[in-house]
Scaffold this motif. Sequence first.
Motif, PDB file in Angstrom:
ATOM      1  N   ALA A   9      -0.202  -2.245  -2.628  1.00 17.35           N
ATOM      2  CA  ALA A   9      -0.240  -2.758  -1.257  1.00 17.35           C
ATOM      3  C   ALA A   9       0.826  -2.087  -0.404  1.00 17.35           C
ATOM      4  O   ALA A   9       0.581  -1.726   0.758  1.00 17.35           O
ATOM      5  N   ALA A  10       2.021  -1.893  -0.977  1.00 14.72           N
ATOM      6  CA  ALA A  10       3.102  -1.236  -0.235  1.00 14.72           C
ATOM      7  C   ALA A  10       2.730   0.207   0.097  1.00 14.72           C
ATOM      8  O   ALA A  10       2.972   0.675   1.220  1.00 14.72           O
ATOM      9  N   TYR A  39       6.846 -11.141   0.333  1.00 13.71           N
ATOM     10  CA  TYR A  39       8.169 -10.526   0.469  1.00 13.71           C
ATOM     11  C   TYR A  39       8.364  -9.414  -0.558  1.00 13.71           C
ATOM     12  O   TYR A  39       9.080  -8.429  -0.284  1.00 13.71           O
ATOM     13  N   ALA A  40       7.740  -9.521  -1.723  1.00 15.48           N
ATOM     14  CA  ALA A  40       7.825  -8.456  -2.728  1.00 15.48           C
ATOM     15  C   ALA A  40       7.111  -7.201  -2.227  1.00 15.48           C
ATOM     16  O   ALA A  40       7.593  -6.077  -2.429  1.00 15.48           O
ATOM     17  N   VAL A  41       5.969  -7.380  -1.560  1.00 15.90           N
ATOM     18  CA  VAL A  41       5.272  -6.236  -0.964  1.00 15.90           C
ATOM     19  C   VAL A  41       6.147  -5.611   0.120  1.00 15.90           C
ATOM     20  O   VAL A  41       6.285  -4.383   0.207  1.00 15.90           O
ATOM     21  N   VAL A  46       9.676  -1.251   2.081  1.00 20.18           N
ATOM     22  CA  VAL A  46      10.979  -0.794   2.571  1.00 20.18           C
ATOM     23  C   VAL A  46      11.584   0.217   1.602  1.00 20.18           C
ATOM     24  O   VAL A  46      12.148   1.239   2.025  1.00 20.18           O
ATOM     25  N   THR A  47      11.478  -0.033   0.310  1.00 20.71           N
ATOM     26  CA  THR A  47      11.997   0.909  -0.688  1.00 20.71           C
ATOM     27  C   THR A  47      11.345   2.274  -0.536  1.00 20.71           C
ATOM     28  O   THR A  47      12.016   3.316  -0.621  1.00 20.71           O
ATOM     29  N   ALA A  48      10.038   2.281  -0.283  1.00 24.21           N
ATOM     30  CA  ALA A  48       9.332   3.552  -0.087  1.00 24.21           C
ATOM     31  C   ALA A  48       9.815   4.275   1.162  1.00 24.21           C
ATOM     32  O   ALA A  48       9.982   5.504   1.164  1.00 24.21           O
TER      33      ALA A  48
END
Length: 265
Positions: A9-10, A39-41, A46-48
């Motif tokens: 999804a991210a 929030y995990a997605v 954000v990490t990506a």
Amino acid sequence: MTEDEIHAAARALVQAEASGEQIGLLSLAHPGMTMDEAYAVQAAYVTARLAEGRRQVGWKIGLTSRAMQDALGIDTPDSGVLLDDMVFESGGVVPKGRFIQPRVEAEIAFVMKAPLQGAVTREEVVAATDHVCASLEILDTRILRKDPQTGRTRSVCDTIADNAANAGIVLGEMKVNPRLVDLRWTGAIVTRDGAVEETGLGAGVLNDPVMGIVWLAERLAGYGQGIEAGQVVLSGSFIRPVECPPGCMVEADFGDFGMVSISFE
């Protein structure tokens, strides 16, 4: 959602932002999706973005008004992450095609001089704030607002996963000491191409914009995070979103807080 589904999804959100083509509602693809999974997605998205060389500059708080919470059937705000490539100068121009369906909200921005984490008081938030200023938040939707087949609209989980719909921020130049003003009575007249679209007061944000920061510090602590010194926090909008078609200019008159504006090619 499984870890693989969360990261898929991210990646889809990152691709939607790059291509300008929205993805379908995650809440439809994953009917049991929870706010924690949303929030995990968001965190994976954000990490990506950070892996692409971006840098976090702050946080945004959304869904702070009673009307928006009632519309989504929730009783809590949401939050997202501000990145360095989201920052635009007041009076600047957003290039054509930068966003998919931009809208703008008026908010009071807090610029922090000290960190905050966990349960904090209103007084502690004010003491940790360097200054507040007028701001505009540019919203965008990498996820469809409405599913064309079912007519179903975005849920709060879709919004959270989509980085709380954040896409850009515009900060005013005037710096105000939050100890010297009643932010509940700080407001703005928002115009698009010279016509008044919205007006509002800071009290629309949880009856006091400072309480948005109180809420955020406690929510972040649940994920092992906090507000850092130097970060900007958008405390939440006190107006409805204003649509921003190509060629328009949005201007917000915050009175003693000054003006802030942004144009769209």
